[in-house]
Design a protein around this motif. Structure first.
Motif, short mmCIF file in Angstrom:
data_model
loop_
_atom_site.label_atom_id
_atom_site.label_comp_id
_atom_site.label_asym_id
_atom_site.label_seq_id
_atom_site.Cartn_x
_atom_site.Cartn_y
_atom_site.Cartn_z
N VAL A 163 2.47 8.88 -9.07
CA VAL A 163 2.56 9.63 -7.94
C VAL A 163 1.31 10.61 -7.97
N GLY A 164 0.80 11.20 -9.21
CA GLY A 164 -0.22 12.02 -9.50
C GLY A 164 -1.64 11.46 -9.14
N ARG A 165 -1.77 10.05 -9.41
CA ARG A 165 -2.81 9.25 -9.06
C ARG A 165 -3.03 8.81 -7.53
N LYS A 166 -1.79 8.82 -7.05
CA LYS A 166 -1.74 8.29 -5.57
C LYS A 166 -2.07 9.70 -4.65
N TRP A 167 -1.47 10.74 -5.25
CA TRP A 167 -1.60 12.16 -4.47
C TRP A 167 -3.17 12.38 -4.57
N ALA A 168 -3.97 12.12 -5.81
CA ALA A 168 -5.22 12.34 -5.70
C ALA A 168 -6.15 11.63 -4.98
N VAL A 169 -5.73 10.42 -4.65
CA VAL A 169 -6.27 9.44 -3.81
C VAL A 169 -6.21 9.57 -2.44
N GLU A 170 -4.83 9.71 -2.08
CA GLU A 170 -4.30 9.79 -0.50
C GLU A 170 -4.38 11.27 -0.17
N GLY A 171 -4.49 12.31 -0.97
CA GLY A 171 -4.32 13.62 -0.42
C GLY A 171 -2.95 13.98 0.03
N GLU A 172 -3.04 14.66 0.96
CA GLU A 172 -1.68 15.42 1.39
C GLU A 172 -0.55 14.45 1.80
N ARG A 173 -1.18 13.17 2.07
CA ARG A 173 -0.01 12.19 2.68
C ARG A 173 1.00 11.91 1.45
N TYR A 174 0.54 12.23 0.18
CA TYR A 174 1.74 12.00 -1.04
C TYR A 174 2.20 13.25 -1.55
N VAL A 175 1.76 14.42 -0.88
CA VAL A 175 2.34 15.62 -1.73
C VAL A 175 3.85 15.87 -1.57
N GLY A 192 0.78 -1.26 0.04
CA GLY A 192 -0.06 0.01 0.04
C GLY A 192 0.75 1.46 0.08
N ASN A 193 2.20 1.02 0.27
CA ASN A 193 2.88 2.34 0.41
C ASN A 193 3.73 2.62 -0.98
N SER A 194 3.52 1.95 -1.96
CA SER A 194 4.22 1.93 -3.07
C SER A 194 3.43 2.86 -4.22
N LEU A 195 4.22 3.09 -5.30
CA LEU A 195 3.66 3.84 -6.58
C LEU A 195 3.17 2.65 -7.49
N PRO A 196 1.88 2.20 -7.69
CA PRO A 196 1.76 1.19 -8.75
C PRO A 196 1.95 2.04 -10.08
N VAL A 197 2.94 1.50 -10.76
CA VAL A 197 3.22 1.98 -12.10
C VAL A 197 3.14 1.35 -13.46
N GLY A 198 2.53 0.01 -12.85
CA GLY A 198 2.32 -1.17 -14.03
C GLY A 198 3.70 -1.74 -14.39
N THR A 199 3.53 -2.24 -15.57
CA THR A 199 4.86 -2.87 -16.25
C THR A 199 5.60 -1.71 -17.13
N VAL A 200 7.04 -1.73 -16.46
CA VAL A 200 7.71 -0.44 -16.65
C VAL A 200 9.14 -1.15 -16.76
N ARG A 201 9.92 -0.15 -17.09
CA ARG A 201 11.52 -0.34 -17.21
C ARG A 201 11.81 -0.63 -15.69
N PRO A 202 13.03 -1.33 -15.38
CA PRO A 202 13.44 -1.20 -13.98
C PRO A 202 13.84 0.05 -13.29
N GLU A 203 14.27 0.84 -14.23
CA GLU A 203 14.68 2.32 -13.78
C GLU A 203 13.62 3.08 -13.19
N CYS A 204 12.25 2.89 -13.98
CA CYS A 204 11.13 3.47 -13.54
C CYS A 204 10.81 2.94 -12.30
N ARG A 205 10.77 1.59 -11.91
CA ARG A 205 10.57 0.89 -10.53
C ARG A 205 11.48 1.49 -9.61
N GLY A 206 12.59 1.53 -9.76
CA GLY A 206 13.74 2.11 -8.69
C GLY A 206 13.23 3.50 -8.42
N LEU A 207 12.78 4.35 -9.59
CA LEU A 207 12.61 5.73 -9.21
C LEU A 207 11.19 5.92 -8.41
#
Length: 323
Positions: A161-173, A106-121
């Motif tokens: 992070v934009g999607r997470k911010w929209a759902v979680e509010g200030e927690r992810y700003v 629940g604390n991650s940013l779900p980014v889907g199927t991506v390059r390893p660099e994006c996962r690390g980012l």
């Protein structure tokens, strides 16, 4: 007589550690069970407390897995590094990878199927790990080029992070702010690194009121990488200043960015299209490109071109500047 209170327990709980690392508590417990990465000292009872040395081992494991290293190999390397034996760094996996599995939590940013660099980012962003963000972004730009680094590493993480911010509010700003700052810094370094080319320069600007500028920064970085001259005026350039900049610099091409439909001012674009300079009888007008999702729709402003994406914008600018 004052009764002394018991000292507060030292170290982090598993839940607090998971939030710090950007993974789920289940992932931390799974790593402990499978790979022997657990607290060096355990207090009586079932509550584990993670001391700084324990945390450092898990942070190193997170960095390695974020770079695509197999979790078992990452665990061995992290434990060996903590013990001072320093084995050879495990090889990273290549290609895209789905990060929406159980390790994300629940604390991650779900980014889907991506390059390893994006996962690390994404994982570094959730951990607020500024040095790792800078390292991943710098290496991505250097090794992949700006276009791939932007479209396949930076954009998926920013959208997540934009999607997470929209759902979680200030927690992810704070995550969004840190990630955006480092993306902008990496793009600015790429843009400033090249020797400024000679010749007529394109004018790049955000429309009045448009505060989103990362895509413009990416465009400037690609142009610098390809040796194309430009002047960057950044976001939210007021209308009078935009028209004055066009008259004063005489650009062969003007690119105007709008992220939002409300900033896509068609009347102002028409004024830019009509702006001319040069001696009487030989006056010149710029070619105007409108870019960004704010210009979406069946009709583009009259007298303009509308690239579909970053690559299309660079191709158009290349043709117009070098013709």
């Amino acid at each position: 007589m004052t009764v002394p209170t018991a000292p507060a327990p030292a170290g982090l709980t598993t839940g607090a550690l998971a939030r710090r690392l950007g993974v789920s508590p289940a992932t931390v417990r799974s790593w402990e069970r499978r790979y022997g990465i657990g607290p060096a000292h355990r207090a009586p009872g079932r509550h584990r407390r993670w001391e700084p040395d324990d945390v450092a081992v898990l942070e190193e494991m997170c960095r390695l897995t974020a770079r695509g290293v197999n979790p078992a190999e990452a665990a061995r390397a992290a434990l060996a590094a903590a013990a001072g034996t320093a084995p050879a760094l495990p090889a990273a996996r290549n290609g895209a990878e789905d990060v929406n599995g159980p390790a994300s939590g629940g604390n991650s940013l779900p980014v889907g199927t991506v390059r390893p660099e994006c996962r690390g980012l994404a994982r570094a962003a959730v951990r607020l790990d500024a040095p790792e963000l800078a390292r991943i972004l710098g290496r991505s730009v250097d090794e992949l080029g700006v276009v791939v680094a932007w479209t396949e590493v930076m954009v998926p993480a920013l959208r997540a992070v934009g999607r997470k911010w929209a759902v979680e509010g200030e927690r992810y700003v704070e995550v969004e702010h840190l990630l955006s700052w480092h993306v902008a810094a990496a793009l600015r370094r790429a843009a400033d690194r090249a020797e400024p080319p000679a010749g007529p320069a394109a004018l790049l600007a955000g429309m009045p009121g448009e505060l989103h500028a990362l895509a413009l920064e990416a465009l400037a970085a690609v142009m610098a990488e390809r040796g194309l001259p430009f002047r960057m005026f950044g976001p939210a350039l007021p209308s009078g200043a935009l028209l004055e900049a066009v008259r004063r610099t005489g650009p062969p091409v003007v690119l105007l960015w709008s992220q939002l439909a409300r900033t896509a001012d068609r009347e102002l674009v028409a004024r830019v299209v009509r702006t001319a300079w040069g001696p009487q009888g030989a006056r010149v007008q710029p070619v105007v490109l409108v870019a960004g999702p704010g210009w979406a729709g069946p009709r583009r402003p009259p007298g303009t071109l509308r690239p579909r994406d970053l690559g299309g914008a660079v191709d158009l600018l290349t043709d117009l500047l070098l013709r």
